[in-house]
Motif scaffolding. Structure first.
Motif, PDB file in Angstrom:
ATOM      1  N   HIS A 289      28.318  -7.893 -52.816  1.00  0.00           N
ATOM      2  CA  HIS A 289      28.140  -8.370 -51.447  1.00  0.00           C
ATOM      3  C   HIS A 289      27.670  -7.251 -50.517  1.00  0.00           C
ATOM      4  CE1 HIS A 289      30.727 -12.299 -51.678  1.00  0.00           C
ATOM      5  NE2 HIS A 289      29.663 -12.321 -52.441  1.00  0.00           N
ATOM      6  N   LEU A 290      28.327  -6.120 -50.585  1.00  0.00           N
ATOM      7  CA  LEU A 290      27.940  -4.991 -49.728  1.00  0.00           C
ATOM      8  C   LEU A 290      26.503  -4.563 -50.023  1.00  0.00           C
ATOM      9  CD1 LEU A 290      31.239  -2.874 -49.801  1.00  0.00           C
ATOM     10  CD2 LEU A 290      30.234  -3.974 -47.797  1.00  0.00           C
ATOM     11  N   SER A 291      26.128  -4.589 -51.284  1.00  0.00           N
ATOM     12  CA  SER A 291      24.771  -4.171 -51.649  1.00  0.00           C
ATOM     13  C   SER A 291      23.745  -5.190 -51.161  1.00  0.00           C
ATOM     14  CB  SER A 291      24.658  -4.018 -53.166  1.00  0.00           C
ATOM     15  OG  SER A 291      25.608  -3.078 -53.624  1.00  0.00           O
ATOM     16  N   GLU A 292      24.060  -6.474 -51.307  1.00  0.00           N
ATOM     17  CA  GLU A 292      23.106  -7.490 -50.868  1.00  0.00           C
ATOM     18  C   GLU A 292      22.890  -7.431 -49.373  1.00  0.00           C
ATOM     19  OE1 GLU A 292      24.159 -11.352 -52.435  1.00  0.00           O
ATOM     20  OE2 GLU A 292      23.072 -10.850 -54.273  1.00  0.00           O
ATOM     21  N   GLU A 293      23.885  -6.981 -48.654  1.00  0.00           N
ATOM     22  CA  GLU A 293      23.737  -6.865 -47.208  1.00  0.00           C
ATOM     23  C   GLU A 293      23.071  -5.546 -46.805  1.00  0.00           C
ATOM     24  OE1 GLU A 293      24.124  -8.840 -44.699  1.00  0.00           O
ATOM     25  OE2 GLU A 293      24.702 -10.526 -45.938  1.00  0.00           O
ATOM     26  N   GLY A 294      22.829  -4.666 -47.764  1.00  0.00           N
ATOM     27  CA  GLY A 294      22.158  -3.408 -47.444  1.00  0.00           C
ATOM     28  C   GLY A 294      23.092  -2.339 -46.908  1.00  0.00           C
ATOM     29  N   LEU A 295      24.392  -2.598 -46.964  1.00  0.00           N
ATOM     30  CA  LEU A 295      25.348  -1.600 -46.492  1.00  0.00           C
ATOM     31  C   LEU A 295      25.565  -0.535 -47.560  1.00  0.00           C
ATOM     32  CD1 LEU A 295      27.837  -4.066 -44.809  1.00  0.00           C
ATOM     33  CD2 LEU A 295      26.111  -2.640 -43.712  1.00  0.00           C
ATOM     34  N   LEU A 296      25.399  -0.947 -48.803  1.00  0.00           N
ATOM     35  CA  LEU A 296      25.375  -0.010 -49.914  1.00  0.00           C
ATOM     36  C   LEU A 296      24.038  -0.164 -50.620  1.00  0.00           C
ATOM     37  CD1 LEU A 296      28.895  -0.353 -51.608  1.00  0.00           C
ATOM     38  CD2 LEU A 296      28.065   1.470 -50.117  1.00  0.00           C
ATOM     39  N   GLU A 297      23.678   0.866 -51.386  1.00  0.00           N
ATOM     40  CA  GLU A 297      22.510   0.737 -52.249  1.00  0.00           C
ATOM     41  C   GLU A 297      22.877   1.163 -53.657  1.00  0.00           C
ATOM     42  OE1 GLU A 297      18.972   2.471 -50.546  1.00  0.00           O
ATOM     43  OE2 GLU A 297      19.382   1.410 -48.686  1.00  0.00           O
ATOM     44  N   VAL A 298      22.130   0.660 -54.625  1.00  0.00           N
ATOM     45  CA  VAL A 298      22.378   0.984 -56.016  1.00  0.00           C
ATOM     46  C   VAL A 298      21.178   1.766 -56.511  1.00  0.00           C
ATOM     47  CG1 VAL A 298      23.013   0.026 -58.256  1.00  0.00           C
ATOM     48  CG2 VAL A 298      23.486  -1.269 -56.163  1.00  0.00           C
ATOM     49  N   ASP A 299      21.410   2.954 -57.041  1.00  0.00           N
ATOM     50  CA  ASP A 299      20.273   3.744 -57.516  1.00  0.00           C
ATOM     51  C   ASP A 299      19.871   3.315 -58.928  1.00  0.00           C
ATOM     52  OD1 ASP A 299      21.932   4.966 -59.321  1.00  0.00           O
ATOM     53  OD2 ASP A 299      22.036   6.873 -58.260  1.00  0.00           O
ATOM     54  N   ASP A 300      18.857   3.993 -59.463  1.00  0.00           N
ATOM     55  CA  ASP A 300      18.318   3.583 -60.757  1.00  0.00           C
ATOM     56  C   ASP A 300      19.351   3.677 -61.876  1.00  0.00           C
ATOM     57  OD1 ASP A 300      15.898   2.988 -59.667  1.00  0.00           O
ATOM     58  OD2 ASP A 300      15.022   4.950 -60.089  1.00  0.00           O
ATOM     59  N   ASP A 301      20.366   4.503 -61.658  1.00  0.00           N
ATOM     60  CA  ASP A 301      21.389   4.660 -62.684  1.00  0.00           C
ATOM     61  C   ASP A 301      22.587   3.745 -62.447  1.00  0.00           C
ATOM     62  OD1 ASP A 301      19.733   6.574 -63.631  1.00  0.00           O
ATOM     63  OD2 ASP A 301      20.865   8.264 -62.809  1.00  0.00           O
TER      64      ASP A 301
ATOM     65  N   THR B 235      26.472 -13.986 -49.566  1.00  0.00           N
ATOM     66  CA  THR B 235      27.422 -12.905 -49.354  1.00  0.00           C
ATOM     67  C   THR B 235      28.655 -13.380 -48.602  1.00  0.00           C
ATOM     68  OG1 THR B 235      26.118 -12.242 -47.459  1.00  0.00           O
ATOM     69  CG2 THR B 235      25.762 -11.054 -49.489  1.00  0.00           C
ATOM     70  N   GLY B 236      28.871 -14.688 -48.615  1.00  0.00           N
ATOM     71  CA  GLY B 236      30.109 -15.252 -48.098  1.00  0.00           C
ATOM     72  C   GLY B 236      30.462 -14.794 -46.699  1.00  0.00           C
ATOM     73  N   THR B 237      31.717 -14.472 -46.536  1.00  0.00           N
ATOM     74  CA  THR B 237      32.232 -14.092 -45.229  1.00  0.00           C
ATOM     75  C   THR B 237      31.468 -12.897 -44.664  1.00  0.00           C
ATOM     76  OG1 THR B 237      34.412 -14.859 -45.893  1.00  0.00           O
ATOM     77  CG2 THR B 237      34.305 -13.414 -44.010  1.00  0.00           C
ATOM     78  N   LEU B 238      31.199 -11.922 -45.517  1.00  0.00           N
ATOM     79  CA  LEU B 238      30.508 -10.722 -45.046  1.00  0.00           C
ATOM     80  C   LEU B 238      29.153 -11.058 -44.430  1.00  0.00           C
ATOM     81  CD1 LEU B 238      30.392  -7.636 -44.828  1.00  0.00           C
ATOM     82  CD2 LEU B 238      29.291  -7.607 -47.063  1.00  0.00           C
ATOM     83  N   GLY B 239      28.413 -11.933 -45.091  1.00  0.00           N
ATOM     84  CA  GLY B 239      27.095 -12.294 -44.576  1.00  0.00           C
ATOM     85  C   GLY B 239      27.163 -12.869 -43.178  1.00  0.00           C
ATOM     86  N   LYS B 240      28.128 -13.733 -42.943  1.00  0.00           N
ATOM     87  CA  LYS B 240      28.261 -14.336 -41.619  1.00  0.00           C
ATOM     88  C   LYS B 240      28.592 -13.287 -40.572  1.00  0.00           C
ATOM     89  CE  LYS B 240      30.146 -18.288 -44.042  1.00  0.00           C
ATOM     90  NZ  LYS B 240      31.451 -18.876 -44.420  1.00  0.00           N
ATOM     91  N   LEU B 241      29.491 -12.391 -40.932  1.00  0.00           N
ATOM     92  CA  LEU B 241      29.888 -11.351 -39.985  1.00  0.00           C
ATOM     93  C   LEU B 241      28.743 -10.395 -39.698  1.00  0.00           C
ATOM     94  CD1 LEU B 241      33.498 -10.741 -41.274  1.00  0.00           C
ATOM     95  CD2 LEU B 241      32.848 -11.532 -39.008  1.00  0.00           C
ATOM     96  N   MET B 242      27.966 -10.062 -40.716  1.00  0.00           N
ATOM     97  CA  MET B 242      26.854  -9.144 -40.502  1.00  0.00           C
ATOM     98  C   MET B 242      25.769  -9.790 -39.640  1.00  0.00           C
ATOM     99  SD  MET B 242      27.668  -6.282 -41.706  1.00  0.00           S
ATOM    100  CE  MET B 242      26.076  -5.460 -41.571  1.00  0.00           C
ATOM    101  N   ALA B 243      25.564 -11.089 -39.824  1.00  0.00           N
ATOM    102  CA  ALA B 243      24.585 -11.786 -38.991  1.00  0.00           C
ATOM    103  C   ALA B 243      25.008 -11.706 -37.529  1.00  0.00           C
ATOM    104  CB  ALA B 243      24.460 -13.239 -39.440  1.00  0.00           C
ATOM    105  N   LEU B 244      26.300 -11.865 -37.307  1.00  0.00           N
ATOM    106  CA  LEU B 244      26.808 -11.780 -35.941  1.00  0.00           C
ATOM    107  C   LEU B 244      26.667 -10.359 -35.399  1.00  0.00           C
ATOM    108  CD1 LEU B 244      28.295 -12.988 -33.543  1.00  0.00           C
ATOM    109  CD2 LEU B 244      30.448 -12.623 -34.764  1.00  0.00           C
ATOM    110  N   LEU B 245      26.985  -9.383 -36.244  1.00  0.00           N
ATOM    111  CA  LEU B 245      26.853  -7.984 -35.824  1.00  0.00           C
ATOM    112  C   LEU B 245      25.405  -7.673 -35.460  1.00  0.00           C
ATOM    113  CD1 LEU B 245      28.150  -5.213 -35.472  1.00  0.00           C
ATOM    114  CD2 LEU B 245      27.776  -4.784 -37.898  1.00  0.00           C
ATOM    115  N   ASP B 246      24.490  -8.164 -36.264  1.00  0.00           N
ATOM    116  CA  ASP B 246      23.067  -7.974 -35.967  1.00  0.00           C
ATOM    117  C   ASP B 246      22.701  -8.583 -34.627  1.00  0.00           C
ATOM    118  OD1 ASP B 246      21.828  -6.408 -37.809  1.00  0.00           O
ATOM    119  OD2 ASP B 246      21.200  -8.030 -39.120  1.00  0.00           O
ATOM    120  N   LEU B 247      23.197  -9.770 -34.410  1.00  0.00           N
ATOM    121  CA  LEU B 247      22.883 -10.472 -33.168  1.00  0.00           C
ATOM    122  C   LEU B 247      23.273  -9.627 -31.950  1.00  0.00           C
ATOM    123  CD1 LEU B 247      23.684 -14.232 -32.622  1.00  0.00           C
ATOM    124  CD2 LEU B 247      23.843 -12.590 -30.770  1.00  0.00           C
TER     125      LEU B 247
END
Lengths: 263, 263
Positions: free
Chosen positions: B55-67, A13-25
């Motif tokens: 990216h947002l979905s992989e981080e769990g900030l968004l979700e994708v429904d069955d549709d 998830t590129g840049t976002l992933g790094k930032l989210m890891a930091l936010l989690d921390l």
DNA sequence: TCATGTATTCCATTATTTGGAACTTAATTT
DNA sequence: AAATTAAGTTCCAAATAATGGAATACATGA
């Protein structure tokens, strides 16, 4: 061990992933963190870390207190309140949770399986002890909560094993499951249609839970009744397993209606 | 109007800013959005938007429904629950909110000024009507809520004017303030030490609020008592302005203790 | 004042994001 | 069933943003 570069190698998830890891921390820390505290554990160079913190703060995801320490920002509250308010599972389940609370007089929880945790989506207490919101949003272990075990019980074997492989079993009480005892209990749960928490997460707290799932298993959750062991004897718990299972059934029925014919 | 490129020109959060704008867009929508729906309003090219959503979905900030539709993700709940649980203002204020609720029998709110909105941090209801969590996290207008007007009343003139310049006044009820009437009321509020909401946000709802602030004004909020107009006559509201102001004072006293001597 | 720990800025290098177009897949019509 | 249209996904050279080591500023206290 293994030649893979690290855990979660698939996540890109590129840049976002790094930032989210930091936010989690910062968010998961016990208290506000100074720049140097973060620097020590984040494994990032000074310049990089500094810019990341500034960006997160400017977006309101973090806040900086008067002493220059970082803590979770209120923007998160606004975002989450919408996530929660619009959650269809929660909306559909709500009346059933209330009914179950009235019937039993004990605390009712609604949870959903997310990764290797249960996230609590709602909670209905009796003598509303003012502690609203608490618990909601909390990620709890799957192997020692009623809702968690109920959710596990309806996973197909392959997915169950994959999930178990990722778990680390921490011993919270003398009754907390190990990998072996957990697997051993699965058949009982599948057979009974409900799972009991016999003081496995917290001493003095028992619970009975039933699973809730969508046809294609794209989502799995559960509903539970929780209370102190002195009131919730095992007999009483058995008694309430019926209404709990019924609530789960009712919620599933209403969800199908709510969703309408698939497409 | 002016030569500036756009509002919030100072904000430079790079990739994060763009992703958060997109997250806000989906989160503030009325319901789940399909890719094309988002494409139509996001003003981003197909390829870019697609990767951002992934990216947002992989981080769990968004979700994708069955549709295949996008909606707010549950990761937000987990993050927010920590933001809330650790908020010092809320922790300090809590016993005072409860006391105020018991005294008045009406609903008590705690809010904080954030940008041009009031964000509600906590709420204590009497006959707990089961609707916990709701309202908490919600961003409400500053110019037609008790807490909002109370917060405005202690801003220094320069900051007040800067903030007013950013506001857009929407008329919610016949009594909702305009820019002029709001400014006119400020002196009264400053003089009284509390602000009244005379059905300015919602018909049939009144409230009395008192401001809470830190010495250096690095943060500003307020506490309020809210209820239906038929119970909360203006006389009753005047009566309760005293305990509300007292609660605000008590919270401020406790916060100074809690924070300790500055450094 | 100087020493020391802490936070911020700078900027050439490196990595990621961008976006138009081509491609795949699914739904609808003929 | 084939053809048509719509919806979503992938590709990759160019544009943009992130990186990180070092220099600089700031705060604190002897």
């Amino acid at each position: 061990m293994g030649a893979r570069k690290g855990p979660m190698e698939g996540r890109e998830t590129g840049t976002l992933g790094k930032l989210m890891a930091l936010l989690d921390l910062v968010t998961h820390a016990d208290g506000p963190m100074r720049f140097t505290d973060i620097l020590a554990v984040a494994g990032q160079p000074r310049g990089t870390l500094h810019r990341q913190l500034v960006h997160l703060s400017e977006e309101g995801l973090l806040e900086v207190d008067d002493d220059g320490r970082y803590l979770p920002g209120l923007r998160l509250l606004d975002l989450a309140s919408r996530s929660w308010a619009r959650n269809e599972f929660r909306l559909v389940a709500e009346p059933h949770l209330t009914a179950l609370q009235k019937l039993t007089g004990e605390t009712v929880h609604l949870g959903v399986l997310r990764g290797t945790s249960i996230i609590y989506l709602d909670k209905v207490e009796g003598q509303q002890s003012v502690r609203m919101y608490s618990q909601i949003g909390n990620a709890s272990p799957i192997y020692c909560t009623g809702v968690g075990k109920a959710a596990l019980s309806i996973l197909p074997q392959a997915r169950l094993e994959a999930l178990l492989a990722e778990l680390e079993f921490q011993r919270f009480t003398p009754s907390t499951h190990t990998a072996e005892t957990l697997v051993a209990e699965m058949d009982d749960i599948r057979h009974e249609g409900c799972a009991f928490d016999r003081e496995e997460h917290e001493v003095g707290i028992r619970c009975v839970a039933a699973p809730i799932w969508s046809d294609n298993l794209s989502f799995i959750g559960g509903v539970s009744v929780t209370g102190p062991a002195y009131r919730l004897t095992m007999e009483r718990l058995e008694e309430w397993s019926t209404p709990v299972r019924q609530s789960a059934q009712d919620i599933m029925r209403d969800m199908r209606i709510g969703l309408g014919p698939r497409r």
